[in-house]
Enzyme design. Structure first.
Site, PDB file in Angstrom:
ATOM      1  N   ASN A  23       0.806  -1.228   0.000  1.00  0.00           N
ATOM      2  CA  ASN A  23       0.000   0.000   0.000  1.00  0.00           C
ATOM      3  C   ASN A  23       0.837   1.276   0.000  1.00  0.00           C
ATOM      4  O   ASN A  23       0.297   2.375  -0.053  1.00  0.00           O
ATOM      5  CB  ASN A  23      -0.989  -0.008   1.173  1.00  0.00           C
ATOM      6  CG  ASN A  23      -2.092  -1.024   0.949  1.00  0.00           C
ATOM      7  OD1 ASN A  23      -2.261  -1.538  -0.163  1.00  0.00           O
ATOM      8  ND2 ASN A  23      -2.845  -1.335   1.993  1.00  0.00           N
ATOM      9  N   ARG A 121     -17.231   1.420  -0.138  1.00  0.00           N
ATOM     10  CA  ARG A 121     -16.008   2.136  -0.463  1.00  0.00           C
ATOM     11  C   ARG A 121     -16.174   3.206  -1.553  1.00  0.00           C
ATOM     12  O   ARG A 121     -15.570   3.118  -2.624  1.00  0.00           O
ATOM     13  CB  ARG A 121     -14.904   1.140  -0.836  1.00  0.00           C
ATOM     14  CG  ARG A 121     -14.663   0.139   0.272  1.00  0.00           C
ATOM     15  CD  ARG A 121     -13.577  -0.835  -0.067  1.00  0.00           C
ATOM     16  NE  ARG A 121     -12.248  -0.273   0.067  1.00  0.00           N
ATOM     17  CZ  ARG A 121     -11.141  -0.927  -0.228  1.00  0.00           C
ATOM     18  NH1 ARG A 121     -11.214  -2.165  -0.676  1.00  0.00           N
ATOM     19  NH2 ARG A 121      -9.964  -0.364  -0.077  1.00  0.00           N
ATOM     20  N   ASP A 305      -6.788  -3.705   8.563  1.00  0.00           N
ATOM     21  CA  ASP A 305      -6.137  -4.750   7.760  1.00  0.00           C
ATOM     22  C   ASP A 305      -5.559  -5.883   8.621  1.00  0.00           C
ATOM     23  O   ASP A 305      -5.038  -6.863   8.079  1.00  0.00           O
ATOM     24  CB  ASP A 305      -5.021  -4.140   6.891  1.00  0.00           C
ATOM     25  CG  ASP A 305      -5.589  -3.316   5.746  1.00  0.00           C
ATOM     26  OD1 ASP A 305      -6.793  -3.424   5.474  1.00  0.00           O
ATOM     27  OD2 ASP A 305      -4.818  -2.547   5.130  1.00  0.00           O
ATOM     28  N   ARG A 397      -2.449 -11.321  -4.086  1.00  0.00           N
ATOM     29  CA  ARG A 397      -2.532  -9.884  -4.392  1.00  0.00           C
ATOM     30  C   ARG A 397      -1.690  -9.066  -3.427  1.00  0.00           C
ATOM     31  O   ARG A 397      -1.204  -7.994  -3.784  1.00  0.00           O
ATOM     32  CB  ARG A 397      -3.977  -9.407  -4.266  1.00  0.00           C
ATOM     33  CG  ARG A 397      -4.885 -10.013  -5.281  1.00  0.00           C
ATOM     34  CD  ARG A 397      -6.217  -9.394  -5.173  1.00  0.00           C
ATOM     35  NE  ARG A 397      -6.072  -7.933  -5.279  1.00  0.00           N
ATOM     36  CZ  ARG A 397      -7.077  -7.114  -5.406  1.00  0.00           C
ATOM     37  NH1 ARG A 397      -8.286  -7.571  -5.425  1.00  0.00           N
ATOM     38  NH2 ARG A 397      -6.865  -5.812  -5.491  1.00  0.00           N
TER      39      ARG A 397
HETATM   40  N1  EPU Z   1     -14.591   6.521   2.435  1.00  0.00           N
HETATM   41  C1  EPU Z   1     -15.667   7.290   2.053  1.00  0.00           C
HETATM   42  N2  EPU Z   1     -15.484   8.156   1.010  1.00  0.00           N
HETATM   43  C2  EPU Z   1     -14.303   8.287   0.366  1.00  0.00           C
HETATM   44  C3  EPU Z   1     -13.223   7.499   0.761  1.00  0.00           C
HETATM   45  C4  EPU Z   1     -13.394   6.621   1.808  1.00  0.00           C
HETATM   46  O1  EPU Z   1     -16.748   7.201   2.623  1.00  0.00           O
HETATM   47  O2  EPU Z   1     -14.212   9.108  -0.569  1.00  0.00           O
HETATM   48  C5  EPU Z   1     -14.739   5.600   3.575  1.00  0.00           C
HETATM   49  C6  EPU Z   1     -14.554   4.127   3.183  1.00  0.00           C
HETATM   50  O3  EPU Z   1     -15.727   3.572   2.634  1.00  0.00           O
HETATM   51  C7  EPU Z   1     -14.135   3.507   4.495  1.00  0.00           C
HETATM   52  C8  EPU Z   1     -13.310   4.625   5.146  1.00  0.00           C
HETATM   53  O4  EPU Z   1     -13.682   5.829   4.479  1.00  0.00           O
HETATM   54  O5  EPU Z   1     -15.274   3.230   5.262  1.00  0.00           O
HETATM   55  C9  EPU Z   1     -11.812   4.460   5.069  1.00  0.00           C
HETATM   56  O6  EPU Z   1     -11.456   4.055   3.758  1.00  0.00           O
HETATM   57  P1  EPU Z   1     -10.097   4.499   3.034  1.00  0.00           P
HETATM   58  O7  EPU Z   1     -10.435   5.452   1.950  1.00  0.00           O
HETATM   59  O8  EPU Z   1      -9.123   4.935   4.061  1.00  0.00           O
HETATM   60  O9  EPU Z   1      -9.641   3.133   2.396  1.00  0.00           O
HETATM   61  P2  EPU Z   1      -8.836   2.984   1.029  1.00  0.00           P
HETATM   62  O10 EPU Z   1      -7.963   4.159   0.853  1.00  0.00           O
HETATM   63  O11 EPU Z   1      -9.763   2.608  -0.056  1.00  0.00           O
HETATM   64  C10 EPU Z   1      -6.709   1.823   2.039  1.00  0.00           C
HETATM   65  C11 EPU Z   1      -5.971   0.534   1.829  1.00  0.00           C
HETATM   66  C12 EPU Z   1      -6.820  -0.613   2.396  1.00  0.00           C
HETATM   67  C13 EPU Z   1      -7.061  -0.360   3.883  1.00  0.00           C
HETATM   68  C14 EPU Z   1      -7.728   1.011   4.076  1.00  0.00           C
HETATM   69  C15 EPU Z   1      -7.917   1.401   5.523  1.00  0.00           C
HETATM   70  C16 EPU Z   1      -4.663   0.971  -0.123  1.00  0.00           C
HETATM   71  C17 EPU Z   1      -4.384   0.701  -1.553  1.00  0.00           C
HETATM   72  N3  EPU Z   1      -5.710   0.358   0.421  1.00  0.00           N
HETATM   73  O12 EPU Z   1      -7.949   1.707   1.341  1.00  0.00           O
HETATM   74  O13 EPU Z   1      -6.044  -1.797   2.233  1.00  0.00           O
HETATM   75  O14 EPU Z   1      -7.893  -1.351   4.405  1.00  0.00           O
HETATM   76  O15 EPU Z   1      -6.932   2.035   3.435  1.00  0.00           O
HETATM   77  O16 EPU Z   1      -6.699   1.387   6.202  1.00  0.00           O
HETATM   78  O17 EPU Z   1      -3.914   1.696   0.516  1.00  0.00           O
HETATM   79  C18 EPU Z   1      -5.703  -4.108   2.018  1.00  0.00           C
HETATM   80  O18 EPU Z   1      -4.497  -3.873   1.832  1.00  0.00           O
HETATM   81  O19 EPU Z   1      -6.147  -5.266   2.229  1.00  0.00           O
HETATM   82  C19 EPU Z   1      -6.662  -3.005   2.004  1.00  0.00           C
HETATM   83  C20 EPU Z   1      -7.973  -3.188   1.820  1.00  0.00           C
END
Ligand code: EPU
Length: 418
Positions: A23, A121, A305, A397
């Site tokens: 990530n 998400r 995670d 992955r």
């Molecule tokens: N959210 C919103 N609106 C947005 C963006 C996020 O409502 O515009 C919500 C999401 O639905 C969630 C929360 O905010 O409920 C946090 O989500 P976040 O955006 O932080 O997650 P992400 O950026 O999509 C990354 C990691 C994930 C990890 C999460 C939380 C990467 C590529 N992915 O996802 O990693 O679980 O942060 O720490 O960095 C994994 O590696 O298995 C994985 C899923």
């Protein structure tokens, strides 16, 4: 589809080399769009998601090579401004091309990622931030179509900290005109790694890793010169739970305590011991763990995670553990599968109650997402008899050569390709 066959019950002992963080690697790869020339990134793990990101960059016309942990990305030319549905649907992190493309080229068409196994998400906060910076955004036939003249600095507040949202806007802001303030920004170590990489390219960023990030836009950035990705804290954390559940003794080489504090404190409370050494962290466990409760939170809270793997560990704990998932709305897909291996877990809303049992028993199970797959590996390594884990492409992955690393420390694990 490959599957893993694990015969559990052996204490795992030895050394495990922790890979570079998935990530952190993914956003840093997209940061290469912000510049022109040859970018070199080291310690990039050999993972399915990295290959997908490589394919996405290649699809834009960018040249991409990955060999022996070194990624070279030549971003001199972009021929295409679209991240198509076929690639985005297989990896949500594809949305990370949006900020850099808009910042450098003033245009991008990116498929909306849609929901996935762990929750809806949405990317509304990514889009809100870009609009505040002057982008014109419309949604059409499942695509985000974004255009901008030069982006301009803005004050942006996130209703909830978002990791990729913070990364996308940080990358948009480094080439914007003026100053951008990101409030209630995500504070994950991967955010700091991206900021450090951008700073090495000439960006002006203050406060990454704190709640408020200030970015002063600049006209041009230099290519990335040999930037090394941080170690994968979630891979390290997963091996910590493996040492715990198998009552093993593992030296996790290259991982850093400052990235893993919340998890390590909880694991220490369950009875697992840690010793920091010059090369990494040694993890030892001699007894059945004690049950402890957790609540997932954005960093520096307990990482979502690691929730599934911690639950696997708690399934054999002395006592009952309450696990609350507050980051994603549907991240309990592993529960039904852990139950097949003998765990006693019930769910109500976002709360799982895990009553520790003395023994788990091997069974055929199905991986549903990346961290769910990891939790099944953790449980299977302690279960009596044989477990078969199907659909391990999810595991591939995000974990580099996990079966090989486990075999090296004494696990009875076999990959069957069919
Ligand atoms: N959210 C919103 N609106 C947005 C963006 C996020 O409502 O515009 C919500 C999401 O639905 C969630 C929360 O905010 O409920 C946090 O989500 P976040 O955006 O932080 O997650 P992400 O950026 O999509 C990354 C990691 C994930 C990890 C999460 C939380 C990467 C590529 N992915 O996802 O990693 O679980 O942060 O720490 O960095 C994994 O590696 O298995 C994985 C899923």
């Amino acid at each position: 589809m490959d599957r893993l066959i694990i015969r559990g019950g052996k204490p795992l002992k030895g050394e495990v080399e922790i890979s570079g963080a998935k990530n952190a690697a993914l956003p840093i790869m997209t940061a290469s769009i912000l510049t022109s020339g040859e970018n070199t990134i080291t310690k990039v793990p050999d993972l399915k998601d990295v290959k997908i990101m490589g394919a996405l960059l290649s699809n834009l016309g960018i040249k991409f090579r990955h060999h022996n942990g070194i990624v070279v990305i030549d971003s001199s030319e972009i021929k295409n401004f679209e991240a198509p549905y076929e690639l985005v649907k297989t990896m949500r992190a594809s949305v990370l091309v949006l900020g850099p493309m808009l910042a450098r080229y003033g245009r991008a068409k990116v498929s909306l990622p849609g929901g996935c196994a762990i929750g809806a998400r949405p990317i509304n906060m990514h889009l809100m931030g870009l609009e505040k910076m002057g982008a014109r955004i419309k949604l059409d036939s499942g695509y985000v179509i974004a255009k901008a003249n030069r982006l301009k600095g803005a004050s942006i507040y996130f209703d909830t900290p978002t990791v990729t949202g913070t990364e996308n806007l940080m990358m948009a802001a480094v080439l914007a005109k003026g100053t951008t303030i990101l409030e209630n920004a995500a504070r994950e170590p991967e955010i700091i790694d991206l900021a450090n990489c951008l700073i090495s390219m000439g960006a002006r960023i203050k406060g990454a890793g704190e709640g408020i990030i200030e970015i002063q836009g600049t006209d041009e950035l230099k290519p990335i010169r040999k930037y090394e990705i941080i170690p994968d804290r979630i891979e390290a954390g997963t091996f910590m739970t493996i040492a715990g559940i198998t009552r093993g003794d593992l030296l996790l080489k290259g991982c850093r305590r400052e990235h893993l504090d919340a998890l390590m404190i909880k694991l220490e409370d369950t009875g697992i011991a840690f010793k920091e050494t010059k090369t990494g962290i040694r993890v030892t466990a001699n007894n059945r763990p004690s049950a402890k409760d957790i609540r997932t939170m954005p960093h520096p809270g307990f990482p979502t995670d690691m929730q599934a793997q911690f639950m696997a560990l708690m399934s054999i704990a002395k006592g009952t553990s309450i696990i609350k998932e507050t980051v994603f709305e549907n991240r309990f897909m592993h529960v039904a599968e852990l139950r097949r291996i003998g765990a006693d877990i019930s769910i109500e809303g976002n709360t799982a109650t895990v009553k520790g049992v003395e023994k788990l028993k091997g069974a055929p199970v199905m991986a549903t997402d990346l961290r769910a797959s990891a939790s099944l590996v953790v449980a299977a390594l302690c279960a009596e008899g044989e477990s078969t884990i199907h659909r391990i492409y999810h595991l591939d992955r995000g974990y580099e050569r996990m079966d090989e690393k486990l075999r090296q420390v004494g696990a009875d694990i076999e990959r069957v390709t069919s």
